[in-house]
Enzyme design. Structure first.
Site: not given
Length: 283
Positions: A10, A95, A97-99, A102-103, A136
């Site tokens: 995302k 990893v 990264a703000g993307l 993991g979520s 998230d």
């Protein structure tokens, strides 16, 4: 039995930190959309009542610390499942990264286990369950485009953004979301106009969307990691219509309507940054 699930990354079109909560978290308002950069999740049933995680990444644990493992354990406990599962994770999303990598993996595990064990649980119920895993994860269960409020658990679906290309560039650093939020000073924060972003989505107005992108955390992360500002400046210099840091960073993305211009920006950023991606919005 084997089952496959896609776990899309995302990006934040806006991220606003509103207030501190009694539970130690913050109330936020985040407009997010999924992009065509995804991890791949494979799920296999096991006769033994256990959870196995397999992945090739020196940055991500493959035990009970992994968010996908926690998602499977929560799902099994909540619905009384005694079967086991093996989870293979093939990482494409960077990893820390703000993307939401993991979520996204945790959400894909919840969706996948629902199908694997034929429980027919509604998406809203899965998203409610996901709230225990992280801010998230409820959005990632839904996917698409949405505004998330509260701690991230209150999801309101939104129209997809106007079609465009996304150039992502991640500097060679990792950012801890907890560390960034610990530095939040509410009286000094920039607050983006999330309502203008939402209006732009309903109006399918790319110019209005580009003008109003905003992230309350960007200045905090940039102060710790000047690479974020350098990447942002480079993208703007090369002609991106709008540039923003996603999440708590450090990944910066640029929105571009023309494929040829997006390709030029992508090529220029590859000489400036190791992890660069050219993708489409799928939200």
């Amino acid at each position: 039995m084997a089952l496959f699930e896609k776990a899309p990354a995302k990006i934040n079109l806006s991220l606003d930190v509103l207030s501190k909560r009694n539970d130690g978290y913050h109330n936020v308002e985040m407009v997010m959309t999924t992009i065509d950069l995804a991890d791949r999740i494979e799920l296999y049933t096991l006769k033994e009542n256990r959870i196995e995680i397999s992945l090739e990444s020196r940055y991500v644990p493959s035990d009970e610390r992994n968010l996908a493992y926690k998602a499977a354990a929560l799902f099994k406990s909540h619905y009384g499942i005694r079967s086991g599962v093996r989870i293979n994770i093939y990482k494409s999303i960077p990893v820390s990264a703000g993307l939401g990598g993991g979520s996204a993996d945790a959400a894909a595990v919840l969706r996948g286990l629902n199908r694997l064990w034929s429980l027919n649980i509604r998406t809203r119920e899965l998203a409610d369950l996901a709230d225990a895993l992280g801010s998230d994860v409820p959005f990632c269960v839904h996917g698409g485009t949405a505004v998330a409020r509260g701690r991230g658990e209150r999801i309101e679906k939104l129209p997809s953004p106007p079609p465009c290309w996304v150039v992502l560039a991640k500097p060679d650093i990792g950012v801890s979301t907890r560390t960034i939020f610990q530095r939040v000073r509410l009286d000094k924060l920039y607050h983006p106009d999330s309502s203008a972003i939402i209006e732009a989505l309903y109006e399918r107005d790319f110019a209005k969307l580009s003008t109003n992108l905003g992230n309350s955390l960007e200045a905090i992360t940039s102060a710790l990691h000047p690479e974020v500002s350098h990447i942002k400046g480079k993208m703007l210099q090369n002609g991106a219509s709008a540039v923003l840091m996603s999440g708590s960073g450090p990944t910066v993305y640029g929105l571009v309507q023309q494929e040829s211009k997006a390709q030029r920006i992508y090529n220029s950023m590859r000489g400036f940054c190791e992890e660069v991606y050219l993708v489409r919005l799928i939200g």
